[in-house]
Scaffold this active site. Structure first.
Site, PDB file in Angstrom:
ATOM      1  CG  HIS A 151       1.162   4.670  -7.813  1.00 16.23           C
ATOM      2  ND1 HIS A 151       1.371   5.971  -8.477  1.00 16.23           N
ATOM      3  CD2 HIS A 151       1.676   4.777  -6.734  1.00 16.23           C
ATOM      4  CE1 HIS A 151       1.884   6.815  -7.793  1.00 16.23           C
ATOM      5  NE2 HIS A 151       2.383   6.238  -6.679  1.00 16.23           N
ATOM      6  CG  ASP A 185      -0.519   5.539 -11.302  1.00 17.70           C
ATOM      7  OD1 ASP A 185      -1.107   5.573 -10.497  1.00 17.70           O
ATOM      8  OD2 ASP A 185       0.501   6.044 -11.413  1.00 17.70           O
ATOM      9  CB  SER A 198       5.152   8.167  -6.070  1.00 17.67           C
ATOM     10  OG  SER A 198       3.837   8.626  -5.881  1.00 17.67           O
TER      11      SER A 198
END
Length: 331
Positions: free
Chosen positions: A303, A275, A150
């Site tokens: 995610h 996502d 991320s």
């Protein structure tokens, strides 16, 4: 072998993701993964100064008895740590393989307070460079691989693009990274994502800023504390503290997507097409990247979820895929 053939061959050699049939939708897969926590790896903590020299950060290691074993360093996501579900899963698998592993924490994360006048953000590739140097200096004879998830993934992708052949890692894996930050910010400001993820992150970000406020200049603390979304927070805190004009300037300057054609080391860019943080239409395709970037975009995964149903419901697909990619990158 052509670059396209090489990429196709490598991707085919990675394990398939078999998401449970009852677990559908990016939100559910994102949230459910947090409940599937691996046992705590046998971490050994070291504290080192950040690149400013004004605060310490935590490096949590899993040690190998093999002097030649590779080192894998993980850069976590927003408000993540060595206890995040993906960190535990990866480091547990590294421990089982008798490799050397390290979770390098950003400022203020992992339970170590930040005393520097800056925090951390999506585009801080200079801090990635510093942390990789710390890890490399600890094990200069070992092959070094880097993983970013991320926020940490965007920063890592930016680093390897900027450094080219001078990158300290031999290969990289960029997981669920919002490489198109303007688009990702808009996605988190809309629909269910707004109500699910903004409160989740702000519940730790805001108390942390309040506690560390004396270290920061140029912020209106009262305004920051009234942030209702990550966009608000970035506009009122992240941007002014790190020298950006506003949130939009921060996203534009920090996004890794425009830099992907500059990457010269093998880099796996893994994004689920469901996502919630990064819509499928904004994901890079091969026209957007260099010949050293391998795009893996499964339909499912959410995610940083990537829950697999082989041998029970588990989180092993992600670490197995990443470590297999590193092995193949050395062939």
């Amino acid at each position: 072998m052509s670059s396209d053939a090489r990429r196709q061959q490598t991707l085919k050699a990675l394990p398939p993701l078999r998401t449970p049939t009852w677990l559908r939708g990016g939100h559910l897969q994102t949230i459910w993964a947090k409940a599937l926590r691996e046992a705590q790896p046998n971490y050994r903590r070291e504290l080192h100064h950040d690149r400013t020299g004004q605060t310490q950060v935590a490096y949590d290691w899993v040690d190998s008895s093999k002097p030649s074993a590779p080192v894998v360093v993980l850069f976590h996501g927003l408000e993540g740590s060595s206890h995040s579900h993906y960190a535990r899963a990866l480091m547990s698998q590294i421990e089982k393989r008798n490799w050397q592993g390290c979770v390098a924490h950003f400022r203020g994360c992992g339970g170590v307070p930040n005393t520097a006048p800056v925090a951390y953000h999506c585009g801080d590739s200079a801090e990635i460079a510093h942390m990789l140097k710390v890890v490399h200096q600890a094990h200069p004879q070992r092959p070094l691989f880097a993983v970013g998830v991320s926020l940490g993934g965007n920063a890592l992708a930016k680093y390897v693009a900027e450094q080219g052949n001078s990158a300290l890692c031999q290969a990289a894996a960029v997981i669920s990274a919002p490489v198109d930050l303007p688009v990702a910010s808009t996605a988190l400001d809309q629909g269910l994502s707004y109500y699910l993820y903004n409160p989740y992150f702000l519940k730790t970000l805001l108390p942390k800023v309040k506690a560390e406020a004396p270290a920061y200049s140029g912020i209106d603390l009262n305004s920051v504390m009234h942030s209702r979304s990550l966009g608000d927070f970035d506009n009122r805190f992240t941007a002014p503290v790190h020298g950006f004009h506003d949130r939009y300037d921060y996203y534009r300057q920090s996004a890794a997507k425009p830099l992907l054609p500059e990457i010269t080391i093998p880099t796996l860019l893994l994004n689920a097409r469901n996502d919630p943080f990064m819509p499928a239409w904004a994901l890079p395709d091969y026209a957007d990247v260099s010949a050293q970037v391998y795009l893996l975009q499964p339909a499912e995964g959410g995610h940083a979820g990537f829950i697999d149903s082989q041998q029970g419901v588990n989180l092993q697909w992600l670490p197995n895929t990443v470590l297999r990619f590193f092995e193949l990158s050395q062939d």
